[in-house]
Design a protein around this motif. Sequence first.
Motif, PDB file in Angstrom:
ATOM      1  N   THR A 143       0.469  -1.014  -0.151  1.00  9.81           N
ATOM      2  CA  THR A 143      -0.203  -0.002  -0.381  1.00  9.81           C
ATOM      3  C   THR A 143       0.865   0.583  -0.561  1.00  9.81           C
ATOM      4  OG1 THR A 143      -0.188  -0.340   2.266  1.00  9.81           O
ATOM      5  CG2 THR A 143      -2.272  -1.136   1.292  1.00  9.81           C
ATOM      6  N   ASP A 144       2.242   1.628   0.535  1.00 10.28           N
ATOM      7  CA  ASP A 144       2.975   2.336   0.779  1.00 10.28           C
ATOM      8  C   ASP A 144       3.717   1.659  -0.666  1.00 10.28           C
ATOM      9  OD1 ASP A 144       4.581   4.063   0.565  1.00 10.28           O
ATOM     10  OD2 ASP A 144       5.892   3.152   2.362  1.00 10.28           O
ATOM     11  N   THR A 145       3.341   2.739  -1.770  1.00 11.17           N
ATOM     12  CA  THR A 145       3.348   2.047  -2.828  1.00 11.17           C
ATOM     13  C   THR A 145       4.886   3.040  -3.862  1.00 11.17           C
ATOM     14  OG1 THR A 145       2.600   4.233  -4.428  1.00 11.17           O
ATOM     15  CG2 THR A 145       0.828   2.094  -4.457  1.00 11.17           C
ATOM     16  N   GLN A 146       5.319   4.389  -3.234  1.00  7.08           N
ATOM     17  CA  GLN A 146       6.979   4.792  -3.579  1.00  7.08           C
ATOM     18  C   GLN A 146       8.113   4.041  -2.587  1.00  7.08           C
ATOM     19  OE1 GLN A 146       6.465   8.228  -0.972  1.00  7.08           O
ATOM     20  NE2 GLN A 146       6.001  10.075  -3.197  1.00  7.08           N
ATOM     21  N   ASP A 147       7.544   2.313  -1.857  1.00  7.74           N
ATOM     22  CA  ASP A 147       8.348   1.661  -1.240  1.00  7.74           C
ATOM     23  C   ASP A 147       8.031   0.007  -1.451  1.00  7.74           C
ATOM     24  OD1 ASP A 147      10.643   0.627   0.279  1.00  7.74           O
ATOM     25  OD2 ASP A 147       9.129  -0.083   1.956  1.00  7.74           O
ATOM     26  N   ALA A 148       7.251   0.089  -2.700  1.00  5.32           N
ATOM     27  CA  ALA A 148       7.341  -1.696  -3.188  1.00  5.32           C
ATOM     28  C   ALA A 148       7.278  -2.133  -4.856  1.00  5.32           C
ATOM     29  CB  ALA A 148       5.525  -1.482  -3.250  1.00  5.32           C
ATOM     30  N   GLU A 149       7.228  -3.236  -4.554  1.00  5.09           N
ATOM     31  CA  GLU A 149       8.371  -3.522  -6.112  1.00  5.09           C
ATOM     32  C   GLU A 149       7.003  -3.291  -7.112  1.00  5.09           C
ATOM     33  OE1 GLU A 149      10.774  -4.399  -7.120  1.00  5.09           O
ATOM     34  OE2 GLU A 149      11.783  -3.872  -5.122  1.00  5.09           O
ATOM     35  N   ILE A 192      -6.705   4.430   1.520  1.00 10.64           N
ATOM     36  CA  ILE A 192      -5.970   2.979   1.933  1.00 10.64           C
ATOM     37  C   ILE A 192      -5.239   2.819   2.811  1.00 10.64           C
ATOM     38  CG2 ILE A 192      -7.619   1.676   0.030  1.00 10.64           C
ATOM     39  CD1 ILE A 192      -4.453   0.937  -1.076  1.00 10.64           C
ATOM     40  N   LYS A 193      -5.005   1.571   3.919  1.00 13.64           N
ATOM     41  CA  LYS A 193      -4.369   1.441   4.358  1.00 13.64           C
ATOM     42  C   LYS A 193      -3.845  -0.290   4.683  1.00 13.64           C
ATOM     43  CE  LYS A 193      -6.228   1.112   9.413  1.00 13.64           C
ATOM     44  NZ  LYS A 193      -5.997   2.176  10.498  1.00 13.64           N
ATOM     45  N   ALA A 194      -2.451  -0.607   4.996  1.00 10.50           N
ATOM     46  CA  ALA A 194      -2.430  -2.036   5.362  1.00 10.50           C
ATOM     47  C   ALA A 194      -3.215  -2.305   6.441  1.00 10.50           C
ATOM     48  CB  ALA A 194      -0.767  -2.758   5.425  1.00 10.50           C
ATOM     49  N   GLY A 195      -3.360  -3.741   5.933  1.00  9.97           N
ATOM     50  CA  GLY A 195      -4.668  -4.059   7.185  1.00  9.97           C
ATOM     51  C   GLY A 195      -4.338  -5.193   7.302  1.00  9.97           C
TER      52      GLY A 195
END
Length: 401
Positions: free
Chosen positions: A44-50, A232-235
């Motif tokens: 969900t944190d798209t800046q730190d994701a593949e 959205i947030k991670a859940g």
Amino acid sequence: MESLDRILDAFTDPSTGSLHAAVFIVVDSSGKRIYSRASGRTKTDTQDAEPLGFDALYWVASMTKLVTAVSIMQLVERGVLSLDEDVRKRVPELANIQILGGMKQGDPPGSMQPQLRPVLGKITPRSSDLLKEWSKSVGRSAHTFTGSIEGYKHPLLFEPGTSWGYGAGLDWAGRLIENVCNCSLEEYMQKNIWSKLGVTSTTFHPELYPDTLPPKLEMANRISVGQGTKSIKAGPVILGQPLKDDLGGIGLWSTPNDYIKLLTTLLRGGQPLLTKDSLEILFQPQLSDASRAAMPLPLGSRMRTILGIKSVDDIDQADHCLAGTVTLKDIPGRRPCGTVSWSGLPNLHWWIDQKTDITAALFTQLLPPGDAAVTGLLIDLETALYKALREKEHVGPKGKL
């Protein structure tokens, strides 16, 4: 198919989109992928994701039901089970099940007592708030998502075959399979389904294979609307893990590449899993008039929209088969009559359209279920897909679309 690209990419745009990740795959009966795209990021944190691929691991939840239904039909083919037998003879936990008619004031004053009556008919493989009150009255804490069959040990709400509710039928079907085959549902599916399809990353127990399974796609929770991925947030995954029991209605983890193999096999006629005759039974409408009339309300507004059901009184648009829902009338611009479909709690969807000769699936990981944005995404993708097929003069088994 560029219109589908635009729809998916807009949905997962980090600034203005509604979700971090979505996969959409469409296959025809030759096995050709008519369309296939993974859009978005793995977190969900798209800046730190593949970037998202096709092999991330998803909790597919109620998309498990299709696999269990196929397993039941395999045993029917072999003469091990009958669709019309009373399963209480094979599943001891159901032997003394009753129907919960309501709750009444009890003794001491203020307490509530359940009104129970015996089940008169058979409980067969074909086939609320009140249950919450019952659970409270008997001190029951187990529920659907505790990861155990204990969560499904509760009274029925109506006599089998007389109404329709979204319940635990396929979870009990999974227990039936285990009892008659003397093995776990995981073992049964691996031997009789996954190994036959070349599927390697589908299981009830991902915790047992940490070194061989792909990483899980992060689950998102919708906390607001209209703010792009800020909504959205991670859940957490709400299903208790690790599972205590292999739950045939909600328990599987899978990947888009794996699950589409099952859908393609069913579209192509069922082999090597089922005969053509068994596939026809799997997809055949099953509800009585009373059950079909009761179905639209508990389906919920989002599912009614997907199925083209205009209101809770619209009883002629859809039915239910052993595999999922069946559309009884064409939906203009979208799926035709006879299309079979179902979904999974974290806003996943699949459908099989034998008339047009395609199967399709949308994979997301988002809670709560019935998300309006994902429902809109599904309908937009479906509409664009059928428009593109018409423009390309797609020819299915019954001629041009």
